[in-house]
Design an enzyme around this catalytic site. Structure first.
Site, mmCIF file in Angstrom:
data_model
loop_
_atom_site.group_PDB
_atom_site.id
_atom_site.type_symbol
_atom_site.label_atom_id
_atom_site.label_comp_id
_atom_site.label_asym_id
_atom_site.label_seq_id
_atom_site.Cartn_x
_atom_site.Cartn_y
_atom_site.Cartn_z
ATOM 1 N N GLU A 73 -27.648 -31.767 0.796
ATOM 2 C CA GLU A 73 -26.807 -31.373 1.934
ATOM 3 C C GLU A 73 -26.257 -29.958 1.818
ATOM 4 O O GLU A 73 -25.723 -29.412 2.773
ATOM 5 C CB GLU A 73 -25.627 -32.342 2.141
ATOM 6 C CG GLU A 73 -26.007 -33.780 2.422
ATOM 7 C CD GLU A 73 -24.789 -34.677 2.658
ATOM 8 O OE1 GLU A 73 -23.645 -34.159 2.706
ATOM 9 O OE2 GLU A 73 -24.980 -35.894 2.785
ATOM 10 N N GLY A 74 -26.342 -29.356 0.635
ATOM 11 C CA GLY A 74 -25.699 -28.065 0.375
ATOM 12 C C GLY A 74 -24.440 -28.196 -0.442
ATOM 13 O O GLY A 74 -23.731 -27.215 -0.675
#
Length: 357
Positions: A323-324
């Site tokens: 997702e980062g």
């Protein structure tokens, strides 16, 4: 713009500024280079931003979403509709990446570049920006045919580049991070990693969303089937991406190219983001000068990817979400490094004799 023109215009970081930054960090009021990697990070940021007073205050994470035909082969513990559900969670600001981004004063841009979802920008309104710019509705099953055409693979890169460039210019961003969403995306990421690094599929492949040992063996066999069937050229990034890659992985590569093109630091996340980084690097080795590895994932192949790129992870927290999240968490480290070089005095500025320390 055309991809080849973008690649030609990506310039090396400023080595004159790098040397000046190194001189400064070596003379701060502390034992010689006592802050270790933080000194190295600050010097690299200065070279990227071409100043000894860099700012990293305005930042954004780009969460690129896409689906994968190879999910048909039973490589994930989650059904494909989760991609759509998570896109909504990102936009509505209730997912892990959005919580961490808020904590770091980082905006979140969610881009659907290749999911199976039929969610329009008008339909989905929330706290975070949502962009729909589809290359196609998911990749093909690469055990049967190439994941994409060569044209689609290049378009995925250009789509990521265009989305990131627009936000970099409109928000006047100082630093960007890469994120991902797409059920099954550790499978094409591991395939890309194996092809580019030369490591075996067994070394490169992990349990992703938490599959069983039996399903892991199936996943390994699926990746081998795709590689053996299509024989991607390890020296041709577009060939690799088109044959065994993912649309969001190509878009992540485009985001990284945009960061380098606009001369700002890019913090990459885990396995999927680093697969995108490998594609970007194979297209233009200079982009490595602009990249920071946010963390090292629990996925076994991630360390081999980072070793290939010559990047040291800023964090080691046993994470494997994607997702980062790891990239955004690492912004704390970038902040600290920049604060040290810009706010700590040198011996001369402080009127301190080195013999006093």
């Amino acid at each position: 713009m055309r991809l080849e023109n973008i690649l030609k215009e990506i310039a090396p970081t400023n080595q004159e500024i790098f040397e000046k930054a190194k001189e400064r960090t070596s003379n701060l009021i502390m034992p010689y280079r006592a802050m270790g990697m933080l000194n190295d990070i600050s010097e690299k940021v200065c070279a990227i931003k071409e100043t000894l007073k860099p700012s990293v205050n305005k930042r954004a994470v780009f969460v690129m979403a896409g689906d994968h035909g190879v999910v048909e082969e039973g490589v994930s513990a989650f059904p494909q509709q989760v991609t759509c559900e998570m896109i909504k969670a990102f936009v509505n600001d209730i997912a892990t990446i959005t919580v961490l981004a808020r904590q770091n004063n980082c905006s979140t841009i969610v881009a659907d570049v290749g999911s199976k979802c039929n969610i329009s920008e008008k339909e989905l309104k929330g706290s975070n920006k949502f962009i729909v710019k589809k290359v196609k509705y998911r990749t093909n099953n690469f055990t049967k045919e190439p994941a994409m055409t060569r044209e689609e693979a290049e378009k995925s890169i250009m789509t990521g580049f265009e989305i990131a460039s627009e936000e970099i210019k409109s928000q006047k961003l100082d630093v960007i991070a890469t994120g991902d969403m797409g059920i099954g995306n550790t499978t094409p990421s591991s395939a890309i990693g194996a092809v580019i690094t030369g490591k075996s599929v067994e070394e490169m492949t992990g349990k992703g969303t938490g599959i069983t040992s039996d399903l892991l063996q199936n996943k390994i066999n699926v990746i081998k089937t795709g590689i053996n069937l299509h024989k991607p050229n390890p020296d041709d990034a577009i060939d690799i991406l088109s044959k065994v890659g993912g649309i969001e992985i190509g878009a992540i590569a485009g985001v990284i190219l945009a960061g380098a093109y606009h001369k700002i630091p890019v913090i990459i996340d885990g396995l999927i983001s680093t697969a995108g980084a490998l594609i970007a690097y194979k297209l233009c080795p200079t982009v490595k000068e602009y990249m920071f590895a946010g963390h090292i994932s629990e996925e076994p192949g991630h360390k081999y990817m980072l070793e290939y790129l010559g990047l040291s992870p800023l964090l080691r927290l046993n994470m494997r979400l994607g997702e980062g999240t790891g990239a955004v968490l690492a912004m704390h480290i970038l902040d600290a490094a920049v604060k040290i070089i810009t706010e700590v005095a040198t011996f001369e500025e402080a009127g301190v004799s080195k013999s006093d320390i």
